[in-house]
Design an enzyme around this catalytic site. Structure first.
Site, short mmCIF file in Angstrom:
data_model
loop_
_atom_site.label_atom_id
_atom_site.label_comp_id
_atom_site.label_asym_id
_atom_site.label_seq_id
_atom_site.Cartn_x
_atom_site.Cartn_y
_atom_site.Cartn_z
CB SER A 157 -3.66 5.78 -3.87
OG SER A 157 -3.85 6.40 -5.13
CE1 TYR A 170 -0.98 1.78 -6.56
CE2 TYR A 170 -2.71 3.42 -6.87
CZ TYR A 170 -1.47 3.06 -6.36
OH TYR A 170 -0.73 3.98 -5.66
P1 NDP Z 1 8.11 2.88 -6.15
O1 NDP Z 1 7.68 2.00 -7.24
O2 NDP Z 1 9.11 3.95 -6.38
O3 NDP Z 1 8.62 2.02 -4.91
C1 NDP Z 1 7.87 0.90 -4.49
C2 NDP Z 1 8.64 0.12 -3.47
O4 NDP Z 1 7.90 -1.05 -3.16
C3 NDP Z 1 10.00 -0.33 -3.98
O5 NDP Z 1 10.97 -0.16 -2.97
C4 NDP Z 1 9.78 -1.79 -4.30
O6 NDP Z 1 10.93 -2.59 -4.11
C5 NDP Z 1 8.73 -2.19 -3.28
N1 NDP Z 1 8.03 -3.37 -3.74
C6 NDP Z 1 7.26 -3.53 -4.86
N2 NDP Z 1 6.85 -4.78 -4.98
C7 NDP Z 1 7.37 -5.47 -3.94
C8 NDP Z 1 7.35 -6.84 -3.53
N3 NDP Z 1 6.69 -7.77 -4.24
N4 NDP Z 1 8.01 -7.19 -2.42
C9 NDP Z 1 8.69 -6.28 -1.70
N5 NDP Z 1 8.77 -4.98 -2.04
C10 NDP Z 1 8.13 -4.58 -3.15
O7 NDP Z 1 6.74 3.49 -5.58
P2 NDP Z 1 6.43 4.82 -4.74
O8 NDP Z 1 7.55 5.14 -3.85
O9 NDP Z 1 5.89 5.82 -5.68
O10 NDP Z 1 5.17 4.30 -3.89
C11 NDP Z 1 5.24 3.98 -2.51
C12 NDP Z 1 3.81 3.81 -2.02
O11 NDP Z 1 3.09 5.03 -2.20
C13 NDP Z 1 3.02 2.75 -2.77
O12 NDP Z 1 2.18 2.07 -1.86
C14 NDP Z 1 2.18 3.56 -3.75
O13 NDP Z 1 1.01 2.89 -4.12
C15 NDP Z 1 1.89 4.80 -2.94
N6 NDP Z 1 1.55 6.00 -3.71
C16 NDP Z 1 2.48 6.64 -4.50
C17 NDP Z 1 2.16 7.79 -5.19
C18 NDP Z 1 3.14 8.52 -6.05
O14 NDP Z 1 2.75 9.52 -6.69
N7 NDP Z 1 4.38 8.11 -6.12
C19 NDP Z 1 0.80 8.38 -5.08
C20 NDP Z 1 -0.11 7.63 -4.23
C21 NDP Z 1 0.28 6.49 -3.58
P3 NDP Z 1 11.98 -2.84 -5.33
O15 NDP Z 1 12.44 -1.49 -5.75
O16 NDP Z 1 13.01 -3.70 -4.71
O17 NDP Z 1 11.16 -3.51 -6.39
#
Ligand code: NDP
Length: 250
Positions: A157, A170
């Site tokens: 990030s 985070y």
């Molecule tokens: P979302 O919240 O849209 O998606 C996160 C995903 O992670 C979901 O599919 C969720 O599953 C899964 N997840 C969360 N907790 C768990 C758990 N305990 N066990 C298994 N799966 C889990 O996030 P983003 O798509 O935005 O983010 C994806 C990655 O990108 C992350 O690492 C985030 O930190 C990083 N990121 C995102 C940015 C952004 O602007 N969007 C910017 C910088 C980094 P479920 O839906 O089933 O809960």
């Protein structure tokens, strides 16, 4: 840092015959990347918390005529080494190897100053965003090393590269993720076929972004589909030999 392959133009069969596992595949960036990997010929193992979301993605991939994916529901918060060893065993039985692993799942946790940051929430964020990725990597490393051309990617990030107020665990977990990536890249540099890199997706239109910036006009942000180029590049054959690098998807 500062590398981006956002405009990467992949061959339609870029990921043909590759087995790639994506965590957090049910939603947001992971979902778009998994769909795009399947569209480029990969067999994807969809790992995530919500079975429903994984099943709907499975159906989409099947309906599009892409290689049949696997589904692996798992809550990273409660999982331990045994669970990851079982996962690795299942992968071994089904595919015999792993050509790619994208650690994408993550949670935001509280937005709060360190002085007020809740310790339990701190542990949760560090566990899902960092420790679970270490243990999963440890369990899956032998399978990655069996591949002729394997790619391991961690998700960082902007706040994993420069700290910012109120981003607490985070931000710290993302800095540590970059550290884990660098240590592993250094350890595996002379082992031949495994490359290890990180991607900072940048501001992307997902539920996590909306939770972090509730007042923002999300329609101005790139969608997850817009940023898949760097992911395709790092999991395809053209990134062979590149290891220990921090990429930006935008
Ligand atoms: P979302 O919240 O849209 O998606 C996160 C995903 O992670 C979901 O599919 C969720 O599953 C899964 N997840 C969360 N907790 C768990 C758990 N305990 N066990 C298994 N799966 C889990 O996030 P983003 O798509 O935005 O983010 C994806 C990655 O990108 C992350 O690492 C985030 O930190 C990083 N990121 C995102 C940015 C952004 O602007 N969007 C910017 C910088 C980094 P479920 O839906 O089933 O809960």
């Amino acid at each position: 840092m500062g590398n981006s392959m956002r405009n990467y133009d992949p061959a339609p069969d870029l990921l043909q015959d590759r087995v790639i596992m994506v965590t957090g595949a049910g939603d947001g960036i992971g979902r778009a990347v998994a769909r795009s990997f399947a569209a480029h010929g990969a067999t994807i193992v969809l790992l995530g918390k919500s079975v429903k979301k994984l099943e709907s993605l499975y159906d989409e991939i099947e309906a599009a005529g892409h290689p049949t994916p696997g589904i692996y529901p798992m809550n990273l918060l409660g999982a331990n080494l045994e669970d990851y060893l079982e996962l690795a065993q299942r992968l071994e039985e089904n595919y015999g190897r792993l050509d790619g692993l994208l650690h994408n799942a993550g949670i935001l946790g509280p937005r709060s100053p360190i002085g007020q940051y809740d310790e339990e929430e701190w542990q949760k964020v560090m566990h899902v965003n960092l420790t679970s990725q270490f243990v999963m990597t440890k369990a899956c490393l032998p399978l990655l090393l069996k591949s002729d051309d394997a790619s391991l990617v961690f998700t960082s990030s902007g706040v994993g590269r420069k700290g910012r107020a109120y981003w607490g665990a985070y931000a710290v977990s993302k800095f540590a993720t970059e550290g884990l990536m660098q240590v592993l890249a250094d350890e595996t540099e002379n082992q031949g076929n495994l490359r290890v890199n990180s991607i900072n997706p940048g501001a992307t239109r997902t539920k996590m972004r909306a939770a972090a910036y509730p007042g923002e006009d999300a329609s101005k942000l790139p969608t997850p589909e817009d940023i898949v180029g760097t992911y395709l590049f790092l999991f395809g054959p053209e990134s062979r030999g590149i290891t220990g690098k921090a990429y930006d998807a935008q």
